[in-house]
Design an enzyme around this catalytic site. Sequence first.
Site, short mmCIF file in Angstrom:
data_model
loop_
_atom_site.label_atom_id
_atom_site.label_comp_id
_atom_site.label_asym_id
_atom_site.label_seq_id
_atom_site.Cartn_x
_atom_site.Cartn_y
_atom_site.Cartn_z
N LYS A 110 -3.58 10.63 -3.18
CA LYS A 110 -2.29 10.37 -3.79
C LYS A 110 -2.28 11.08 -5.12
O LYS A 110 -3.33 11.32 -5.72
CB LYS A 110 -2.07 8.86 -4.01
P1 NAD Z 1 12.58 6.91 -3.16
O1 NAD Z 1 12.29 7.39 -4.54
O2 NAD Z 1 13.30 7.79 -2.21
O3 NAD Z 1 13.37 5.52 -3.21
C1 NAD Z 1 12.91 4.41 -3.92
C2 NAD Z 1 14.03 3.39 -3.92
O4 NAD Z 1 13.56 2.20 -4.54
C3 NAD Z 1 15.26 3.83 -4.72
O5 NAD Z 1 16.44 3.44 -4.02
C4 NAD Z 1 15.11 3.06 -6.01
O6 NAD Z 1 16.34 2.84 -6.68
C5 NAD Z 1 14.54 1.77 -5.47
N1 NAD Z 1 13.98 0.91 -6.50
C6 NAD Z 1 13.19 1.25 -7.54
N2 NAD Z 1 12.94 0.17 -8.30
C7 NAD Z 1 13.58 -0.88 -7.71
C8 NAD Z 1 13.71 -2.25 -8.01
N3 NAD Z 1 13.13 -2.79 -9.09
N4 NAD Z 1 14.44 -3.03 -7.17
C9 NAD Z 1 15.04 -2.52 -6.08
N5 NAD Z 1 14.96 -1.22 -5.75
C10 NAD Z 1 14.24 -0.42 -6.56
O7 NAD Z 1 11.15 6.47 -2.58
P2 NAD Z 1 10.75 6.31 -1.04
O8 NAD Z 1 10.15 7.59 -0.59
O9 NAD Z 1 11.88 5.69 -0.29
O10 NAD Z 1 9.53 5.28 -1.16
C11 NAD Z 1 9.75 3.86 -1.20
C12 NAD Z 1 8.45 3.14 -0.87
O11 NAD Z 1 7.98 3.58 0.42
C13 NAD Z 1 7.27 3.44 -1.82
O12 NAD Z 1 6.45 2.29 -1.89
C14 NAD Z 1 6.51 4.54 -1.12
O13 NAD Z 1 5.16 4.60 -1.52
C15 NAD Z 1 6.65 4.07 0.32
N6 NAD Z 1 6.44 5.11 1.33
C16 NAD Z 1 7.20 6.23 1.36
C17 NAD Z 1 7.01 7.18 2.36
C18 NAD Z 1 7.89 8.39 2.48
O14 NAD Z 1 7.78 9.09 3.50
N7 NAD Z 1 8.76 8.69 1.54
C19 NAD Z 1 6.01 6.99 3.31
C20 NAD Z 1 5.23 5.83 3.26
C21 NAD Z 1 5.47 4.91 2.26
#
Ligand code: NAD
Length: 418
Positions: free
Chosen positions: A107
């Site tokens: 990461k």
């Molecule tokens: P992103 O940046 O696209 O979206 C994150 C979202 O979370 C946004 O809508 C943001 O406004 C919201 N957010 C942030 N703080 C918040 C709060 N306090 N309350 C409510 N919403 C809040 O990120 P993502 O890629 O969608 O990732 C989200 C989660 O999924 C993370 O934990 C990431 O590690 C995990 N993840 C992502 C992927 C991927 O392919 N992108 C894969 C596995 C895991």
Amino acid sequence: MTIYTGPVFEMAKRQFETIADRIDIPLDERDRLLYPKRAVAVSCPIHRDDGSTAVFQGYRVQHHLTLGPTKGGTRFSAKLDIGEVAALAIWMSWKCALTGLPYGGAKGGVTVDPPSLSRRELEALSRRYMQEMIPFVGPHTDIMAPDMGTDEQVMAWFMDTYSAIQGHMVSEIVTGKPVANGGTVGRREATGRGVVHLVMRVADRLGIKTSGASAIVQGFGNVGGVAAHELARRGVRVTGVSDHTAAYYDPRGLDVAALEAHVRVHRTLAGFSSEALADPATLLTQPCDILVPAALERVIDGAIASRLNCRILAEAANGPTTPDADIVLEDRGDIVTIPDILCNSGGVIVSYFEWVQDLQQLFWEEDEVQRRLERILDRAFNQVEARVAADGLSHRMAALAIGVGKVRDGKRMRGLFP
Ligand code: NAD
């Protein structure tokens, strides 16, 4: 003494210690399994639009090299520290092993609030971060991907910077790229689609019909937005959504297509509706069949876990549930948790497909991507269910037992190097 500190690292460590006790990993093997192989910290200077210079701290943690190169996302976040990055790298390792991918976990990230940067500044920071990482990454050493705060555009800048230094295009250095730059169809949607595929498997087992079911999704970014879309497409009533700017709740169901259209224009949920506005603090505990935390770590602690009002907890985010909450959920026994390392593994599975396609320069159709994704998810899901039944473990402990166990077996056979 360790450089890895902070609540997220402590959580990954506590989970590891719990499963190590449960599957009897000898004490002298534990540090090698838990602590990362390598960590790099870099300073990334950029010119700001006003002519000043700013320096941002960046990290990359490579957890282990036992099963192949490392693989993992890149997070741009205001509160990022190396302990959080290490925890996310460790979870990636268990996830890749659980799903049978030939990777160790990694990461990386930069401590920065992305909305505080202009687009030009974001490009400068992305390129500088990749430039600093070039000695440590490579298509057969460590492959990057998006995570919170980064997207396809950032991956295209990473790939372009790496390729420019090599003198030819090296698309396989990152995954989650735009399709036009060697990305795969279906990668952007993969994590959210995988989450919903697994939710449907559990709903089926519990006899929950999608037509009458309701869901609440926290986070409306890449993962939460797609998960809400896929749930709505299957006829599930999405009654609550939130992001870092607003939360909405309507027991009759929200218009997910309208929410997506709003976010396409405004980038966040703020200003969508004044009628359905809700308190973000209580959204997670509203009644629903399916609860999908898809934003941050540690949003469900022991107190919230005791008030959850759902039947399926689908951990789309990494680490949304604390070990204290796990104890409460195990005691309650009325909620099926789909643990993060299984639930959100669709992202890294299709990243693996992207890497394979880039290495071969042979690209698949979307139906093939989806079919192969579901096959791997089903295999991992069935293995977890079998372990739950055989050993009386919770779903999280069963998933960890499989993932940690495979890395331990690999290390035992290879020796001390990786
Ligand atoms: P992103 O940046 O696209 O979206 C994150 C979202 O979370 C946004 O809508 C943001 O406004 C919201 N957010 C942030 N703080 C918040 C709060 N306090 N309350 C409510 N919403 C809040 O990120 P993502 O890629 O969608 O990732 C989200 C989660 O999924 C993370 O934990 C990431 O590690 C995990 N993840 C992502 C992927 C991927 O392919 N992108 C894969 C596995 C895991």
